[in-house]
Design a protein around this motif. Sequence first.
Motif, PDB file in Angstrom:
ATOM      1  N   THR A  44     -18.292 -82.397  11.910  1.00 41.52           N
ATOM      2  CA  THR A  44     -19.377 -82.859  11.034  1.00 41.52           C
ATOM      3  C   THR A  44     -20.369 -81.737  10.735  1.00 41.52           C
ATOM      4  OG1 THR A  44     -20.649 -83.596  12.952  1.00 41.52           O
ATOM      5  CG2 THR A  44     -19.217 -85.217  11.886  1.00 41.52           C
ATOM      6  N   ALA A  45     -19.985 -80.507  11.028  1.00 41.17           N
ATOM      7  CA  ALA A  45     -20.887 -79.383  10.788  1.00 41.17           C
ATOM      8  C   ALA A  45     -21.225 -79.278   9.303  1.00 41.17           C
ATOM      9  CB  ALA A  45     -20.247 -78.086  11.264  1.00 41.17           C
ATOM     10  N   THR A  46     -22.473 -78.946   9.036  1.00 43.09           N
ATOM     11  CA  THR A  46     -22.907 -78.805   7.656  1.00 43.09           C
ATOM     12  C   THR A  46     -22.241 -77.586   7.028  1.00 43.09           C
ATOM     13  OG1 THR A  46     -25.046 -79.755   8.204  1.00 43.09           O
ATOM     14  CG2 THR A  46     -24.898 -78.507   6.151  1.00 43.09           C
ATOM     15  N   PRO A  47     -21.614 -77.748   5.886  1.00 40.28           N
ATOM     16  CA  PRO A  47     -20.947 -76.599   5.272  1.00 40.28           C
ATOM     17  C   PRO A  47     -21.947 -75.540   4.856  1.00 40.28           C
ATOM     18  CG  PRO A  47     -21.009 -78.461   3.740  1.00 40.28           C
ATOM     19  CD  PRO A  47     -21.466 -78.981   5.087  1.00 40.28           C
ATOM     20  N   VAL A  48     -21.546 -74.304   5.003  1.00 34.90           N
ATOM     21  CA  VAL A  48     -22.403 -73.182   4.633  1.00 34.90           C
ATOM     22  C   VAL A  48     -22.313 -72.960   3.134  1.00 34.90           C
ATOM     23  CG1 VAL A  48     -22.830 -70.718   4.921  1.00 34.90           C
ATOM     24  CG2 VAL A  48     -22.094 -72.105   6.879  1.00 34.90           C
ATOM     25  N   ARG A  49     -23.476 -72.937   2.484  1.00 36.15           N
ATOM     26  CA  ARG A  49     -23.497 -72.692   1.042  1.00 36.15           C
ATOM     27  C   ARG A  49     -23.542 -71.194   0.790  1.00 36.15           C
ATOM     28  NH1 ARG A  49     -27.920 -76.207  -1.966  1.00 36.15           N
ATOM     29  NH2 ARG A  49     -26.750 -75.302  -3.704  1.00 36.15           N
ATOM     30  N   ARG A  50     -22.609 -70.738   0.040  1.00 37.54           N
ATOM     31  CA  ARG A  50     -22.549 -69.314  -0.274  1.00 37.54           C
ATOM     32  C   ARG A  50     -23.388 -69.007  -1.503  1.00 37.54           C
ATOM     33  NH1 ARG A  50     -16.140 -67.741   0.428  1.00 37.54           N
ATOM     34  NH2 ARG A  50     -15.949 -68.291   2.652  1.00 37.54           N
ATOM     35  N   LYS A  51     -24.133 -67.927  -1.409  1.00 36.87           N
ATOM     36  CA  LYS A  51     -24.924 -67.496  -2.547  1.00 36.87           C
ATOM     37  C   LYS A  51     -24.021 -66.935  -3.631  1.00 36.87           C
ATOM     38  CE  LYS A  51     -29.090 -66.284   0.053  1.00 36.87           C
ATOM     39  NZ  LYS A  51     -30.050 -65.191   0.362  1.00 36.87           N
ATOM     40  N   ALA A  52     -24.412 -67.181  -4.867  1.00 41.57           N
ATOM     41  CA  ALA A  52     -23.657 -66.620  -5.978  1.00 41.57           C
ATOM     42  C   ALA A  52     -23.747 -65.100  -5.925  1.00 41.57           C
ATOM     43  CB  ALA A  52     -24.216 -67.119  -7.310  1.00 41.57           C
ATOM     44  N   PRO A  53     -22.646 -64.432  -6.189  1.00 38.15           N
ATOM     45  CA  PRO A  53     -22.679 -62.968  -6.131  1.00 38.15           C
ATOM     46  C   PRO A  53     -23.631 -62.394  -7.179  1.00 38.15           C
ATOM     47  CG  PRO A  53     -20.640 -63.744  -7.152  1.00 38.15           C
ATOM     48  CD  PRO A  53     -21.329 -64.951  -6.587  1.00 38.15           C
ATOM     49  N   ARG A  54     -24.317 -61.335  -6.800  1.00 39.58           N
ATOM     50  CA  ARG A  54     -25.220 -60.692  -7.742  1.00 39.58           C
ATOM     51  C   ARG A  54     -24.412 -59.956  -8.811  1.00 39.58           C
ATOM     52  NH1 ARG A  54     -29.703 -57.169  -4.851  1.00 39.58           N
ATOM     53  NH2 ARG A  54     -30.368 -57.093  -7.033  1.00 39.58           N
ATOM     54  N   PRO A  55     -24.898 -59.958 -10.052  1.00 41.04           N
ATOM     55  CA  PRO A  55     -24.167 -59.234 -11.095  1.00 41.04           C
ATOM     56  C   PRO A  55     -24.063 -57.754 -10.757  1.00 41.04           C
ATOM     57  CG  PRO A  55     -25.874 -60.646 -12.029  1.00 41.04           C
ATOM     58  CD  PRO A  55     -26.086 -60.624 -10.550  1.00 41.04           C
ATOM     59  N   ARG A  56     -22.959 -57.153 -11.120  1.00 43.04           N
ATOM     60  CA  ARG A  56     -22.787 -55.727 -10.899  1.00 43.04           C
ATOM     61  C   ARG A  56     -23.770 -54.951 -11.756  1.00 43.04           C
ATOM     62  NH1 ARG A  56     -17.637 -56.768 -12.526  1.00 43.04           N
ATOM     63  NH2 ARG A  56     -17.876 -55.082 -14.077  1.00 43.04           N
ATOM     64  N   ALA A  57     -24.051 -53.724 -11.315  1.00 39.83           N
ATOM     65  CA  ALA A  57     -25.016 -52.893 -12.041  1.00 39.83           C
ATOM     66  C   ALA A  57     -24.554 -52.639 -13.470  1.00 39.83           C
ATOM     67  CB  ALA A  57     -25.219 -51.576 -11.304  1.00 39.83           C
ATOM     68  N   ASP A  58     -23.252 -52.416 -13.668  1.00 42.08           N
ATOM     69  CA  ASP A  58     -22.770 -52.137 -15.029  1.00 42.08           C
ATOM     70  C   ASP A  58     -22.881 -53.370 -15.899  1.00 42.08           C
ATOM     71  OD1 ASP A  58     -20.818 -53.427 -13.555  1.00 42.08           O
ATOM     72  OD2 ASP A  58     -19.149 -52.442 -14.574  1.00 42.08           O
ATOM     73  N   ALA A  59     -22.711 -54.563 -15.313  1.00 40.10           N
ATOM     74  CA  ALA A  59     -22.853 -55.800 -16.076  1.00 40.10           C
ATOM     75  C   ALA A  59     -24.300 -55.998 -16.515  1.00 40.10           C
ATOM     76  CB  ALA A  59     -22.390 -56.989 -15.246  1.00 40.10           C
ATOM     77  N   LEU A  60     -25.237 -55.680 -15.623  1.00 39.70           N
ATOM     78  CA  LEU A  60     -26.648 -55.777 -15.976  1.00 39.70           C
ATOM     79  C   LEU A  60     -27.009 -54.777 -17.079  1.00 39.70           C
ATOM     80  CD1 LEU A  60     -28.298 -56.188 -12.448  1.00 39.70           C
ATOM     81  CD2 LEU A  60     -28.127 -57.923 -14.249  1.00 39.70           C
TER      82      LEU A  60
END
Length: 214
Positions: free
Chosen positions: A3-19
């Motif tokens: 019954t452990a609470t699932p770990v929420r993963r953070k969305a990956p940060r955009p790559r520098a070239d994408a920014l």
Amino acid sequence: MDTATPVRRKAPRPRADALRNRERIVAAAREMFVEFGADVPLDEIARRAGVGNATLYRNFPDRDALQREVVCSVMDRTSERAETALAEDGDAFEALGRFVHAAADERVGALCPMLSGSFDRDHPDLLAARERLEALVARLMDRARTVGRLRPDVAVGDLMIALSQLTRPLPGTACLNFDHFVHRHLQLFLDGLRAPARSELPGAAATMEDLRRA
């Protein structure tokens, strides 16, 4: 049963070239909206930005999304100019004047044709950017008014109307050289804002709420 609470993963940060690609698209769009108007083909914007069409559409699925980002970007940059003016020491009216000239270089008037039709003026991102800018300009004007340097019968809306009108590109290539006179005419406008006032203005001071209703 686990019954452990699932770990929420953070969305990956955009790559520098994408920014960087996104910033290049916004910068190119701003330039071309100023030069050619709000209906410039998106393919031409992608070409100027040096990216493929797929990259543009991956960042901005339609014209409305791109126009909204450009408007927010210009308002944010103009807000930064206002913050710089507020941080300056010395004459409050001169600081207001430096902001007005700096804001003109952002070409805020070129955005006006985009704020019509299907454009969503009440999008949360736009509301936040607009409220920030309005508050900063109001502080600049209040500071100059408090020390008796700004005439008392003007409001934020008056200033923003003048900025929009004097920085809006005129239609037709024959009028392109008129841009050279923007700062000259802005200075004439600023001289009219100085206290003591030399004339009585018709009507009432324009507020930002007046502009939104219009």
